[in-house]
Design a protein around this motif. Structure first.
Motif, mmCIF file in Angstrom:
data_model
loop_
_atom_site.group_PDB
_atom_site.id
_atom_site.type_symbol
_atom_site.label_atom_id
_atom_site.label_comp_id
_atom_site.label_asym_id
_atom_site.label_seq_id
_atom_site.Cartn_x
_atom_site.Cartn_y
_atom_site.Cartn_z
ATOM 1 N N ARG A 1 -5.098 -4.095 -8.416
ATOM 2 C CA ARG A 1 -5.033 -2.851 -7.645
ATOM 3 C C ARG A 1 -4.425 -3.067 -6.256
ATOM 4 N NH1 ARG A 1 -6.698 2.032 -8.125
ATOM 5 N NH2 ARG A 1 -7.575 3.254 -6.436
ATOM 6 N N GLU A 2 -4.509 -4.293 -5.788
ATOM 7 C CA GLU A 2 -3.976 -4.630 -4.468
ATOM 8 C C GLU A 2 -2.481 -4.305 -4.353
ATOM 9 O OE1 GLU A 2 -4.461 -8.279 -1.272
ATOM 10 O OE2 GLU A 2 -4.813 -8.659 -3.392
ATOM 11 N N VAL A 3 -1.743 -4.456 -5.458
ATOM 12 C CA VAL A 3 -0.315 -4.134 -5.443
ATOM 13 C C VAL A 3 -0.129 -2.642 -5.195
ATOM 14 C CG1 VAL A 3 1.813 -4.056 -6.803
ATOM 15 C CG2 VAL A 3 0.334 -6.068 -6.911
ATOM 16 N N GLN A 4 -0.886 -1.805 -5.909
ATOM 17 C CA GLN A 4 -0.791 -0.350 -5.709
ATOM 18 C C GLN A 4 -1.178 0.017 -4.284
ATOM 19 O OE1 GLN A 4 -3.383 1.215 -8.729
ATOM 20 N NE2 GLN A 4 -1.746 1.347 -10.247
ATOM 21 N N GLU A 5 -2.209 -0.615 -3.761
ATOM 22 C CA GLU A 5 -2.650 -0.321 -2.399
ATOM 23 C C GLU A 5 -1.593 -0.725 -1.382
ATOM 24 O OE1 GLU A 5 -6.376 -2.366 -2.161
ATOM 25 O OE2 GLU A 5 -7.389 -0.907 -3.467
ATOM 26 N N ARG A 6 -0.984 -1.902 -1.576
ATOM 27 C CA ARG A 6 0.046 -2.368 -0.649
ATOM 28 C C ARG A 6 1.245 -1.432 -0.710
ATOM 29 N NH1 ARG A 6 1.815 -7.689 1.426
ATOM 30 N NH2 ARG A 6 -0.321 -8.379 1.143
ATOM 31 N N ALA A 7 1.689 -1.105 -1.921
ATOM 32 C CA ALA A 7 2.846 -0.207 -2.069
ATOM 33 C C ALA A 7 2.546 1.163 -1.481
ATOM 34 C CB ALA A 7 3.246 -0.092 -3.532
ATOM 35 N N GLY A 8 1.324 1.653 -1.692
ATOM 36 C CA GLY A 8 0.938 2.962 -1.175
ATOM 37 C C GLY A 8 0.812 3.005 0.332
ATOM 38 N N SER A 9 0.626 1.854 0.959
ATOM 39 C CA SER A 9 0.477 1.808 2.413
ATOM 40 C C SER A 9 1.813 1.731 3.147
ATOM 41 C CB SER A 9 -0.390 0.614 2.813
ATOM 42 O OG SER A 9 0.323 -0.592 2.653
ATOM 43 N N LEU A 10 2.902 1.532 2.411
ATOM 44 C CA LEU A 10 4.205 1.394 3.053
ATOM 45 C C LEU A 10 4.694 2.733 3.581
ATOM 46 C CD1 LEU A 10 5.885 -0.979 0.470
ATOM 47 C CD2 LEU A 10 5.067 -1.571 2.763
ATOM 48 N N GLY A 11 5.272 2.712 4.758
ATOM 49 C CA GLY A 11 5.812 3.919 5.368
ATOM 50 C C GLY A 11 7.323 3.876 5.427
ATOM 51 N N ARG A 12 7.892 4.966 5.827
ATOM 52 C CA ARG A 12 9.346 5.072 5.853
ATOM 53 C C ARG A 12 10.002 4.110 6.836
ATOM 54 N NH1 ARG A 12 11.744 9.403 5.706
ATOM 55 N NH2 ARG A 12 13.432 8.978 7.108
ATOM 56 N N ASP A 13 9.278 3.642 7.847
ATOM 57 C CA ASP A 13 9.850 2.727 8.834
ATOM 58 C C ASP A 13 9.625 1.252 8.511
ATOM 59 O OD1 ASP A 13 10.841 4.851 10.351
ATOM 60 O OD2 ASP A 13 8.961 5.056 11.458
ATOM 61 N N ASP A 14 8.921 0.967 7.426
ATOM 62 C CA ASP A 14 8.706 -0.423 7.030
ATOM 63 C C ASP A 14 9.997 -1.002 6.462
ATOM 64 O OD1 ASP A 14 5.936 -0.792 7.691
ATOM 65 O OD2 ASP A 14 5.436 0.492 5.980
ATOM 66 N N ILE A 15 10.252 -2.264 6.780
ATOM 67 C CA ILE A 15 11.483 -2.921 6.333
ATOM 68 C C ILE A 15 11.393 -3.244 4.848
ATOM 69 C CG2 ILE A 15 12.979 -4.946 6.591
ATOM 70 C CD1 ILE A 15 12.000 -5.092 9.517
ATOM 71 N N ALA A 16 12.421 -2.830 4.104
ATOM 72 C CA ALA A 16 12.505 -3.138 2.682
ATOM 73 C C ALA A 16 13.471 -4.290 2.441
ATOM 74 C CB ALA A 16 12.957 -1.904 1.900
ATOM 75 N N LYS A 17 14.615 -4.215 3.089
ATOM 76 C CA LYS A 17 15.698 -5.149 2.806
ATOM 77 C C LYS A 17 16.464 -5.427 4.086
ATOM 78 C CE LYS A 17 18.809 -5.525 -1.077
ATOM 79 N NZ LYS A 17 19.431 -4.832 -2.195
ATOM 80 N N ILE A 18 16.949 -6.649 4.216
ATOM 81 C CA ILE A 18 17.789 -7.015 5.341
ATOM 82 C C ILE A 18 19.127 -7.460 4.761
ATOM 83 C CG2 ILE A 18 18.081 -8.532 7.325
ATOM 84 C CD1 ILE A 18 14.966 -8.895 7.243
#
Length: 189
Positions: A146-163
């Motif tokens: 469930r930790e994966v779902q929680e981590r993914a759900g906590s991401l916001g639009r300003d969080d870095i996805a890719k550099i």
């Protein structure tokens, strides 16, 4: 349909390796779980030195689910360079905590040049004896919690996805940050 091919790549023997949407939906969270278990997060980026491939894509998706910035680097920086100057500059800029290569042999000299300085090595192919690291398959084999779902759900639009890196045509490569919001907006368009 979940059983439709999502990704495919040509294998060494001329055949094809493919991955369905259903398998990708299982393996990407498994990769995310493995990263979370190893303490990866927003401040512990991943660098990819290999070209496109299924494992590269799964690592990218797993990083995005786990909130781990991923930085794909042009294989030319590691394969065609004599002094690895651009790779060293990218390494200093990103300071990765994990480096992925599809096969060790083509990238061995480049990895020696950067010294891996505190980064873990992950490889799709078997690593040579005496080279510390682990196989990509171990990432994809970890059952997601469930930790994966929680981590993914906590991401916001300003969080870095890719550099992404500039070509370095005017000097050292520069980092171009892509946030989750930017990627989402791109998909909406």
């Amino acid at each position: 349909s979940p059983e439709q091919p999502f990704l495919a790549e040509r294998e060494g023997g001329g055949g094809w390796r493919s991955l369905t949407y259903a398998r990708a939906a299982e393996q990407a969270p498994a990769v995310a779980q493995a990263l979370i278990d190893r303490g990866f997060g927003a401040s512990r980026p991943v660098m990819v030195l290999s070209g496109n491939g299924i494992d590269h894509a799964l690592l990218t998706l797993g990083c995005m689910l786990a909130g781990v910035p991923i930085c794909p680097v042009s294989p030319a920086y590691a394969l065609l360079s004599a002094d690895f100057g651009k790779l060293k500059a990218a390494w200093a800029l990103i300071r990765p905590r994990l480096v992925y290569v599809d096969s060790f042999e083509p990238y061995g000299k480049a990895l020696s040049a950067v010294g891996l300085a505190g980064a873990e090595l992950v490889c799709s192919a078997p690593l040579p004896d005496g080279v510390p690291g682990w196989r990509f398959q171990t990432l994809a084999a970890r059952p997601a919690t469930r930790e994966v779902q929680e981590r993914a759900g906590s991401l916001g639009r300003d969080d870095i996805a890719k550099i992404l890196l500039t070509s370095g045509s005017t000097g050292a490569p520069k980092a171009v940050v892509n946030t989750h919001g930017m990627l989402s907006a791109n998909q909406e368009m």
